[in-house]
Write a protein that holds these residues in place. Structure first.
Motif, PDB file in Angstrom:
ATOM      1  N   LYS A   1       0.828  -1.202   0.000  1.00 14.37           N
ATOM      2  CA  LYS A   1       0.000   0.000   0.000  1.00 14.37           C
ATOM      3  C   LYS A   1       0.863   1.252   0.000  1.00 14.37           C
ATOM      4  CE  LYS A   1      -3.974   0.504   1.329  1.00 14.37           C
ATOM      5  NZ  LYS A   1      -5.245   0.812   2.026  1.00 14.37           N
ATOM      6  N   ARG A   2       2.068   1.115   0.541  1.00 10.14           N
ATOM      7  CA  ARG A   2       3.034   2.208   0.443  1.00 10.14           C
ATOM      8  C   ARG A   2       4.409   1.581   0.221  1.00 10.14           C
ATOM      9  NH1 ARG A   2       4.572   7.059   4.694  1.00 10.14           N
ATOM     10  NH2 ARG A   2       5.062   8.609   3.107  1.00 10.14           N
ATOM     11  N   TYR A   3       5.154   2.100  -0.733  1.00 13.13           N
ATOM     12  CA  TYR A   3       6.429   1.495  -1.114  1.00 13.13           C
ATOM     13  C   TYR A   3       7.422   2.632  -1.344  1.00 13.13           C
ATOM     14  CZ  TYR A   3       9.439  -1.982  -3.430  1.00 13.13           C
ATOM     15  OH  TYR A   3      10.459  -2.829  -3.759  1.00 13.13           O
ATOM     16  N   ILE A   4       8.432   2.712  -0.471  1.00 10.79           N
ATOM     17  CA  ILE A   4       9.408   3.796  -0.549  1.00 10.79           C
ATOM     18  C   ILE A   4      10.802   3.195  -0.701  1.00 10.79           C
ATOM     19  CG2 ILE A   4      10.422   5.776   0.621  1.00 10.79           C
ATOM     20  CD1 ILE A   4       7.800   6.156   2.088  1.00 10.79           C
ATOM     21  N   ASN A   5      11.465   3.541  -1.778  1.00 10.83           N
ATOM     22  CA  ASN A   5      12.845   3.134  -2.004  1.00 10.83           C
ATOM     23  C   ASN A   5      13.746   4.352  -1.782  1.00 10.83           C
ATOM     24  OD1 ASN A   5      14.959   1.208  -3.254  1.00 10.83           O
ATOM     25  ND2 ASN A   5      15.151   3.074  -4.462  1.00 10.83           N
ATOM     26  N   ASP A   6      14.656   4.243  -0.810  1.00  8.63           N
ATOM     27  CA  ASP A   6      15.606   5.322  -0.534  1.00  8.63           C
ATOM     28  C   ASP A   6      17.001   4.814  -0.854  1.00  8.63           C
ATOM     29  OD1 ASP A   6      17.223   7.339   0.446  1.00  8.63           O
ATOM     30  OD2 ASP A   6      15.947   7.733   2.176  1.00  8.63           O
ATOM     31  N   SER A   7      17.468   5.125  -2.065  1.00  4.06           N
ATOM     32  CA  SER A   7      18.766   4.618  -2.490  1.00  4.06           C
ATOM     33  C   SER A   7      19.916   5.275  -1.751  1.00  4.06           C
ATOM     34  CB  SER A   7      18.940   4.823  -4.002  1.00  4.06           C
ATOM     35  OG  SER A   7      17.981   4.086  -4.706  1.00  4.06           O
ATOM     36  N   CYS A   8      19.720   6.501  -1.269  1.00  2.01           N
ATOM     37  CA  CYS A   8      20.791   7.136  -0.487  1.00  2.01           C
ATOM     38  C   CYS A   8      21.021   6.370   0.816  1.00  2.01           C
ATOM     39  CB  CYS A   8      20.426   8.587  -0.175  1.00  2.01           C
ATOM     40  SG  CYS A   8      20.445   9.680  -1.608  1.00  2.01           S
ATOM     41  N   ALA A   9      19.935   5.955   1.480  1.00  2.00           N
ATOM     42  CA  ALA A   9      20.045   5.219   2.737  1.00  2.00           C
ATOM     43  C   ALA A   9      20.155   3.716   2.524  1.00  2.00           C
ATOM     44  CB  ALA A   9      18.846   5.513   3.621  1.00  2.00           C
ATOM     45  N   SER A  10      20.029   3.261   1.272  1.00  6.34           N
ATOM     46  CA  SER A  10      20.055   1.827   0.955  1.00  6.34           C
ATOM     47  C   SER A  10      18.966   1.073   1.722  1.00  6.34           C
ATOM     48  CB  SER A  10      21.436   1.224   1.239  1.00  6.34           C
ATOM     49  OG  SER A  10      22.414   1.816   0.430  1.00  6.34           O
ATOM     50  N   THR A  11      17.765   1.614   1.686  1.00  9.42           N
ATOM     51  CA  THR A  11      16.648   0.968   2.377  1.00  9.42           C
ATOM     52  C   THR A  11      15.409   0.951   1.487  1.00  9.42           C
ATOM     53  OG1 THR A  11      15.889   3.042   3.386  1.00  9.42           O
ATOM     54  CG2 THR A  11      17.457   1.706   4.657  1.00  9.42           C
ATOM     55  N   VAL A  12      14.565  -0.037   1.747  1.00 10.50           N
ATOM     56  CA  VAL A  12      13.237  -0.104   1.151  1.00 10.50           C
ATOM     57  C   VAL A  12      12.249  -0.313   2.293  1.00 10.50           C
ATOM     58  CG1 VAL A  12      11.667  -1.426  -0.306  1.00 10.50           C
ATOM     59  CG2 VAL A  12      14.000  -0.992  -1.074  1.00 10.50           C
ATOM     60  N   ASP A  13      11.215   0.530   2.362  1.00 10.04           N
ATOM     61  CA  ASP A  13      10.180   0.405   3.389  1.00 10.04           C
ATOM     62  C   ASP A  13       8.842   0.150   2.711  1.00 10.04           C
ATOM     63  OD1 ASP A  13      11.257   1.171   6.258  1.00 10.04           O
ATOM     64  OD2 ASP A  13      12.296   2.441   4.817  1.00 10.04           O
ATOM     65  N   VAL A  14       8.206  -0.955   3.095  1.00 11.30           N
ATOM     66  CA  VAL A  14       6.947  -1.364   2.493  1.00 11.30           C
ATOM     67  C   VAL A  14       5.888  -1.451   3.584  1.00 11.30           C
ATOM     68  CG1 VAL A  14       5.743  -3.126   1.159  1.00 11.30           C
ATOM     69  CG2 VAL A  14       8.168  -2.678   0.732  1.00 11.30           C
ATOM     70  N   SER A  15       4.748  -0.812   3.362  1.00 12.02           N
ATOM     71  CA  SER A  15       3.615  -0.896   4.280  1.00 12.02           C
ATOM     72  C   SER A  15       2.502  -1.701   3.619  1.00 12.02           C
ATOM     73  CB  SER A  15       3.102   0.502   4.646  1.00 12.02           C
ATOM     74  OG  SER A  15       4.099   1.231   5.333  1.00 12.02           O
ATOM     75  N   SER A  16       2.017  -2.711   4.325  1.00 11.08           N
ATOM     76  CA  SER A  16       0.932  -3.549   3.846  1.00 11.08           C
ATOM     77  C   SER A  16      -0.120  -3.661   4.941  1.00 11.08           C
ATOM     78  CB  SER A  16       1.466  -4.937   3.450  1.00 11.08           C
ATOM     79  OG  SER A  16       2.496  -4.833   2.475  1.00 11.08           O
ATOM     80  N   GLU A  17      -1.216  -4.352   4.653  1.00  9.34           N
ATOM     81  CA  GLU A  17      -2.304  -4.499   5.622  1.00  9.34           C
ATOM     82  C   GLU A  17      -2.820  -5.928   5.613  1.00  9.34           C
ATOM     83  OE1 GLU A  17      -4.246   0.008   5.354  1.00  9.34           O
ATOM     84  OE2 GLU A  17      -5.335  -1.718   4.520  1.00  9.34           O
ATOM     85  N   VAL A  18      -3.412  -6.339   6.731  1.00  5.77           N
ATOM     86  CA  VAL A  18      -3.986  -7.676   6.812  1.00  5.77           C
ATOM     87  C   VAL A  18      -5.228  -7.646   7.695  1.00  5.77           C
ATOM     88  CG1 VAL A  18      -2.476  -8.316   8.742  1.00  5.77           C
ATOM     89  CG2 VAL A  18      -3.534 -10.102   7.359  1.00  5.77           C
ATOM     90  N   ASP A  19      -6.237  -8.402   7.294  1.00  6.35           N
ATOM     91  CA  ASP A  19      -7.443  -8.602   8.094  1.00  6.35           C
ATOM     92  C   ASP A  19      -7.663 -10.102   8.282  1.00  6.35           C
ATOM     93  OD1 ASP A  19      -8.691  -6.127   8.839  1.00  6.35           O
ATOM     94  OD2 ASP A  19      -9.143  -5.785   6.723  1.00  6.35           O
ATOM     95  N   PHE A  20      -8.054 -10.497   9.508  1.00  8.12           N
ATOM     96  CA  PHE A  20      -8.481 -11.868   9.743  1.00  8.12           C
ATOM     97  C   PHE A  20      -9.895 -12.046   9.205  1.00  8.12           C
ATOM     98  CE2 PHE A  20      -5.369 -11.184  13.197  1.00  8.12           C
ATOM     99  CZ  PHE A  20      -4.497 -12.219  12.891  1.00  8.12           C
ATOM    100  N   ASP A  21     -10.224 -13.280   8.835  1.00  7.97           N
ATOM    101  CA  ASP A  21     -11.561 -13.557   8.315  1.00  7.97           C
ATOM    102  C   ASP A  21     -11.995 -14.941   8.790  1.00  7.97           C
ATOM    103  OD1 ASP A  21     -13.574 -14.707   6.381  1.00  7.97           O
ATOM    104  OD2 ASP A  21     -13.481 -12.671   5.614  1.00  7.97           O
ATOM    105  N   TYR A  22     -13.101 -14.967   9.568  1.00 10.12           N
ATOM    106  CA  TYR A  22     -13.676 -16.235   9.995  1.00 10.12           C
ATOM    107  C   TYR A  22     -15.182 -16.142   9.828  1.00 10.12           C
ATOM    108  CZ  TYR A  22     -15.250 -20.063  12.970  1.00 10.12           C
ATOM    109  OH  TYR A  22     -15.865 -21.189  13.447  1.00 10.12           O
ATOM    110  N   GLU A  23     -15.693 -16.902   8.871  1.00 12.66           N
ATOM    111  CA  GLU A  23     -17.132 -16.904   8.574  1.00 12.66           C
ATOM    112  C   GLU A  23     -17.648 -15.493   8.362  1.00 12.66           C
ATOM    113  OE1 GLU A  23     -19.042 -19.111  11.669  1.00 12.66           O
ATOM    114  OE2 GLU A  23     -18.289 -21.047  10.940  1.00 12.66           O
TER     115      GLU A  23
END
Length: 505
Positions: A313-335
């Motif tokens: 849902k959010r994807y940030i590549n910072d080549s200066c810092a040599s990092t990648v930060d990814v934000s995702s989401e999850v929901d449980f589902d039962y019936e």
């Protein structure tokens, strides 16, 4: 500075779905330092022969270790702690000696292994501060669920090095305790001490940490990237596809060039945020595990829980810092409900009263947040990820000593509580916990007081006393195993439909 930033921004962007459910263990000054270390912890149960007889003792071993090292490189475990919780029955002997405080020296055997080779190290002279003995509870030597004592032993331990490349592990084994009891005046009691040799209970997963050991290489050489002349090995092709479609890659290349132009005006920053419509996708999986309830001296099974995941849902590549930060989401589902499947468990309330209840964990508020932090300037691409969910615990179908207890339809925690799970992994080669590949996640939760319990009488204080935790870290330890993702962009992949994992204790 401008030249360095522009060159860094031209490096390939890391496209792994990657990640895990991990919590960052500390605020660190830079991405490199976060990737270089892992805060590792394992909760174990030991059997120890006390004068009262064999006792089950809870032990939590923790240390800070590197995520990777070279063959022959010295590794020094840092912030080592061995937390030993002695039950009331094990402490009865010291009450008979008019002891006021207890001190100890702990010696832990740790098995260091890589491949089929292993050697034992002795983490000795670990000491806790003298600790006040609790007031005795219940009858002589039988305890009443109160009065346990926790000793946290710390100290420096020997270094270790591995001569062969591969996945190295550190596994706690035998534990020896030299206990010394002191009077109110600080003098040794008569007799003054007790030596106890403890062994791990069978059927546990005792691994404390895994370290990726690389072969000899020039540490000053730049780390290779996938697609360069000396590529890093790709993940096994039987895993879910992690790449992006060509159209997304083309758009990102154009965005990268636009960012390069902006560096002329702002040379000290080069993060690129990728629009979610280019990379976002959905996935499904299952997770299963156990949650300890320390006050109830037991563990409740969790799942298998069906999980709906929205990746990137959010994807940030910072080549200066040599990092990648990814934000995702999850929901449980039962019936169709946002919850885990109800689970029935039997515990010993207050240490002696068998209590059976159905426990339901309901997800409330926004979707659980998954944040994956990847460092891209090392060959292994180490990752740490945090998942944070807001949950409410409901209790129903309660029986105490076989007699039904009417708790009503709305017996629950008075407010949501935060469940944080963490896991560490690396992308090349895939190891540890990765969101795409699954693996083991661990964490703690503090259970709030209960409300709405009881029909003809107020049972809130009973459940609050028996279950809720005031904030002690080791009260409610959770260990979950996640299966690999079935990714919507690869429905014919080997992990579709999603599988139910085997939970680990």
């Amino acid at each position: 500075m401008t030249v360095d930033a522009r060159a860094a921004a031209r490096r390939p962007i890391h496209w792994a779905v990657g990640g895990a459910l991990v919590v960052a263990t500390a605020l660190v000054p830079s991405a490199e330092s976060a990737a270089a270390e892992q805060k590792s912890e394992v909760a174990l149960r030991y059997t120890c022969p006390f004068p009262s007889g064999p006792e089950e003792v809870d032990v939590v071993v923790s240390a800070v270790l590197p995520t990777s090292a070279r063959t022959g490189e010295e590794i020094r475990p840092g912030q080592v702690a061995v937390e030993v919780t002695l039950p009331p029955t094990a402490l009865a002997r010291f009450g008979d000696l008019d002891a006021a405080t207890l001190s100890a020296v702990a010696r832990l055997t740790v098995r260091n292994s890589v491949g089929d080779k292993s050697a034992d190290a002795s983490w000795q002279d670990l000491t806790p501060p003298p600790t006040d003995l609790p007031e005795p509870g219940g009858g002589e030597g039988d305890g009443d669920g109160q009065g346990a004592l926790t000793l946290t032993a710390t100290g420096d331990v020997p270094t270790v090095s591995f001569g062969s490349p591969g996945r190295a592990t550190l596994t706690p084994d035998a534990l020896a305790l030299a206990l010394t009891s002191l009077t109110e005046a600080g003098e040794p009691t008569t007799p003054p001490g007790l030596d106890v040799a403890c062994a791990p209970a069978p059927g546990q997963e005792p691994e404390l940490a895994a370290i990726a050991i690389r072969g000899d290489q020039d540490p000053t050489a730049p780390a290779p990237r996938p697609g360069e002349s000396d590529p890093v090995p790709e993940p096994t092709p039987t895993r879910p596809a992690e790449g992006l479609p060509p159209s997304a890659r083309e758009k990102i290349d154009a965005l990268t060039e636009k960012r390069l132009q902006a560096l002329e005006d702002d040379p000290g920053s080069c993060p690129i945020e990728i629009p979610p419509e280019w990379v976002m996708t959905t996935a499904e999986t299952y997770a299963a595990g156990y949650a300890n309830a320390a006050k109830l001296d037991g563990a409740a099974a969790l799942g298998p829980a069906f999980m709906k995941v929205v990746l990137n849902k959010r994807y940030i590549n910072d080549s200066c810092a040599s990092t990648v930060d990814v934000s995702s989401e999850v929901d449980f589902d039962y019936e169709g409900k946002r919850q885990l499947p109800p689970t029935k468990a039997t515990f010993l309330s207050y240490g002696f009263m068998p209590t059976t209840a159905t426990m339901t964990l309901e997800q409330v508020g926004p979707p659980a947040a998954i944040h994956t932090h990847t460092v891209t300037n090392t060959p292994t691409y180490p990752e740490e990820t945090t998942v944070t969910a807001q949950l409410v615990m409901r209790l129903s179908d309660v029986e105490v000593n076989g007699v039904p207890l009417d708790v009503g339809p709305d017996c629950r925690t008075e407010r949501p509580f935060e469940q944080v799970l963490k896991g560490y992994g690396q992308s090349y080669p895939p190891a540890g916990y990765l969101v795409a590949y699954g693996g083991t996640l661990t964490g703690y939760a503090h259970i709030p007081p209960f409300k709405g319990c009881g029909v003809t009488e107020d049972l809130d204080p009973i459940f609050t006393s028996a279950i809720s935790s005031p904030g002690k870290k080791a009260d409610n330890y959770t260990k979950m195993t996640q299966a690999p993702l079935c990714v919507a962009t690869n429905p014919e992949g080997p992990d579709c439909p999603p599988r139910k994992p085997k939970p680990e204790r």
